[in-house]
Design an enzyme around this catalytic site. Structure first.
Site, short mmCIF file in Angstrom:
data_model
loop_
_atom_site.label_atom_id
_atom_site.label_comp_id
_atom_site.label_asym_id
_atom_site.label_seq_id
_atom_site.Cartn_x
_atom_site.Cartn_y
_atom_site.Cartn_z
N THR A 23 0.28 -2.10 -0.67
CA THR A 23 0.55 -2.58 0.69
C THR A 23 -0.71 -3.23 1.24
O THR A 23 -1.82 -2.85 0.88
CB THR A 23 0.96 -1.44 1.64
OG1 THR A 23 -0.19 -0.64 1.94
CG2 THR A 23 2.05 -0.58 1.04
N GLU A 24 -0.53 -4.22 2.12
CA GLU A 24 -1.70 -4.89 2.68
C GLU A 24 -2.55 -3.96 3.54
O GLU A 24 -3.73 -4.23 3.78
CB GLU A 24 -1.32 -6.14 3.48
CG GLU A 24 -0.28 -5.93 4.54
CD GLU A 24 1.09 -6.37 4.07
OE1 GLU A 24 1.73 -7.15 4.80
OE2 GLU A 24 1.54 -5.93 2.99
N ALA A 25 -1.96 -2.86 3.98
CA ALA A 25 -2.73 -1.90 4.78
C ALA A 25 -3.65 -1.05 3.92
O ALA A 25 -4.43 -0.25 4.46
CB ALA A 25 -1.79 -1.00 5.58
N GLY A 26 -3.57 -1.18 2.58
CA GLY A 26 -4.52 -0.49 1.71
C GLY A 26 -3.92 0.44 0.69
O GLY A 26 -4.64 1.02 -0.12
N ASN B 213 2.82 -6.83 -4.33
CA ASN B 213 2.91 -6.61 -2.89
C ASN B 213 4.30 -7.02 -2.42
O ASN B 213 4.83 -8.06 -2.82
CB ASN B 213 1.88 -7.43 -2.11
CG ASN B 213 2.07 -7.29 -0.60
OD1 ASN B 213 2.88 -7.97 0.01
ND2 ASN B 213 1.31 -6.38 0.00
#
Length: 525
Positions: free
Chosen positions: A325-328, A299
């Site tokens: 990414t932390e958004a998926g 990440n």
């Protein structure tokens, strides 16, 4: 109740003074922007709705005047709880800094998973994420200003089987305003053209569990049955109201109206993606990239870490890594700037909450994050600057879930340098010291990281440090740099100094070409 089609101007008649409203969103992705514009208009004209409590997942806006900035009025907002502040723009930062509303910051992973706990009527989000940091009630409990500190404590310490955990309290949702691409005549919602999956279903379920209402912004209403069942993100039985947004308020991200690659419709040659230009930022990204191991799950945070993906692409090692990414996003190349969270050529796009479960469970091999301040114990501040709240976003979840963490920062803010000939020359020293014991907040606890046996490094354009049990140790310096004048004189504490090596000369040149060799050596052991 059957779904009803309304005009966006009718939204304010559905929101009562004092209501609790929950929004999904990251940048402008998944965010029902036209709704906040209508709320702003109504408040300025009539003074209502007012005294709202609003929860939001991440930095929602363009760091300027769009997105959540439309809600940043004293009287309109009583309490705000969000995953990020700076991403929402200066108006939100001022509202917090001037103490005109109760403003809290929770980790983005907590904000992303919270709706499903509300939906299932659980007691709260129980996690170790945030222990020993500004989320810990002993250090402020996520309160970002005095008004929040004087208000309700939203985080508790609980003990389970002899271990400390944080419990983030859950709100009771009166209204949730989600976004989709299409709604059919029964209110079934598709997110076909969205770049993210942001918990639209969980939020609808959460609102229903609380006896609240669900409003959805879409770009078009289509006939019943036109959305294949597996593409229905939120079934119509959970949707009360739908409105069709003006195109200018339905952007895919804060800088892109619509990019079909972000929606996963097709892929493009990666050589078409703009590459990072040579700068101290790129030098840091190159040196950070050298810490990557083949076949790692990675990440990359916002800011300097974004450049690591550009370096990996340019150096032809992207096939050896899985960037996330932390958004998926899983795979491909993370987009940067105001497209943050989307991916070029993603292999998969998960629900953001599912991605954070993966992170919190230790699924990351490598996390690269930005840092504002670092102290001699390896504690990091990334959430507050000059008394102003910035917020942590996914920082704590990434740091907590990564086996190896590389923090990146310019050594002194405001510095200028000349690069080339395999060395670094400081032409103007910066006046903002990053290595200091006067941290404004603790966003990362170095002592707990050491106890958890994490590898932690700090990479700058002129020096590389490692966190050890004894403290922060200087490991490398840039060619052309004086340890005494350019490093020690610019720090507020003395690092451990044993065996200091030179940073690789090639990373200071226009062309490098050395990362593939680094990765190959690691593959050979």
């Amino acid at each position: 109740m059957l779904m009803k089609v309304i005009k966006s101007s009718e939204i304010c008649s559905l929101i009562k003074d004092g209501d609790m409203v929950f929004y999904p969103g990251i940048t402008l992705g998944g965010f029902a922007e036209e709704s906040v514009i209508e709320i702003e208009k109504s408040f300025l004209a009539t003074g209502h709705p007012r005294d709202l409590t609003v929860y939001w997942q991440s930095g929602v806006g363009n760091r300027g005047d769009r997105g959540f900035a439309h809600m940043a009025y004293e009287g309109l907002l009583k309490r705000g709880v969000g995953g990020h502040l700076k991403g929402c723009g200066p108006a939100v930062e001022r509202l917090a800094g001037e103490n005109k509303a109760e403003i809290y910051n929770f980790p983005q992973g907590v904000m992303a998973t919270m709706p499903r706990y509300i939906a299932a009527k659980k007691p709260g989000v129980i996690t170790k994420v945030g222990l020993g940091t500004m989320m810990d009630p002993r250090q402020g409990g996520g309160a970002m200003n005095q008004k929040a500190r004087d208000a309700e404590d939203l985080v508790e310490i609980i003990n389970i089987h002899g271990e400390e955990w944080l419990l983030y309290k859950l709100p009771k949702i009166d209204v949730t305003i989600i976004r989709g691409t299409y709604a059919d005549e029964k209110g079934n919602i598709s997110i076909k053209k969205e770049g993210y999956q942001l918990g639209q279903l969980a939020l609808a379920e959460a609102a229903k569990a609380c006896g609240g209402i669900v409003i959805c912004q879409v770009e078009k209403i289509i006939s019943s049955g036109a959305i294949p069942p597996k593409e229905v993100k939120v079934p119509g039985i959970m949707v009360d109201y739908v409105y069709v947004a003006k195109p200018e308020y339905h952007w895919q991200t804060a800088q892109t109206v619509y990019n079909p690659v972000y929606a996963g419709e097709y892929k493009v040659p990666l050589d078409s993606i703009p590459l990072e230009k040579l700068s101290p930022r790129k030098v840091i990204a190159r040196r950070a990239a050298m810490e990557l191991s083949p076949y790692s799950v990675v990440n990359l945070g916002v800011g300097i870490p974004e450049a690591v993906s550009s370096v990996a692409t340019e150096e032809n090692v992207l096939h050896l890594l899985t960037l996330t990414t932390e958004a998926g996003g899983i795979g491909g190349v993370p987009a940067n700037k105001h497209d943050f969270g989307c991916c070029w050529n993603a292999d998969a796009t998960l629900e953001m909450a599912d991605q954070f479960d993966f992170y919190d469970g230790g699924g990351l091999d490598f996390g690269c994050l930005g840092a504002l301040q670092i102290d001699e114990k390896g504690n990091v501040n990334s959430s507050m600057l000059n008394g102003g709240g910035i917020g942590v976003g996914g920082f704590m979840n990434v740091a907590g879930g990564s086996k190896k963490i590389v923090f990146t920062t310019i050594f002194c803010g405001g510095m200028e340098a000349r690069l080339g000939d395999g060395k670094l020359e400081i032409t103007r020293e910066g006046d903002i010291k990053k290595f200091t014991n006067a941290l404004e907040q603790i966003s990362f606890n170095g002592e707990l990281a050491i106890k958890d046996k994490k590898e932690v490094m700090f990479v700058t354009e002129r020096a590389v440090f490692e966190l050890t049990e004894a403290g922060v140790e200087l490991k490398e310096v840039a060619p052309g740099i004086s340890i005494e004048e350019d490093i020690l004189d610019q720090m507020d504490f003395m690092p451990i100094i044993k065996d200091v090596k030179l940073m690789p000369a090639g990373i200071f040149n226009e062309k490098w070409g050395g990362l593939a060799e680094v990765m190959e050596r690691k593959m050979k052991g």
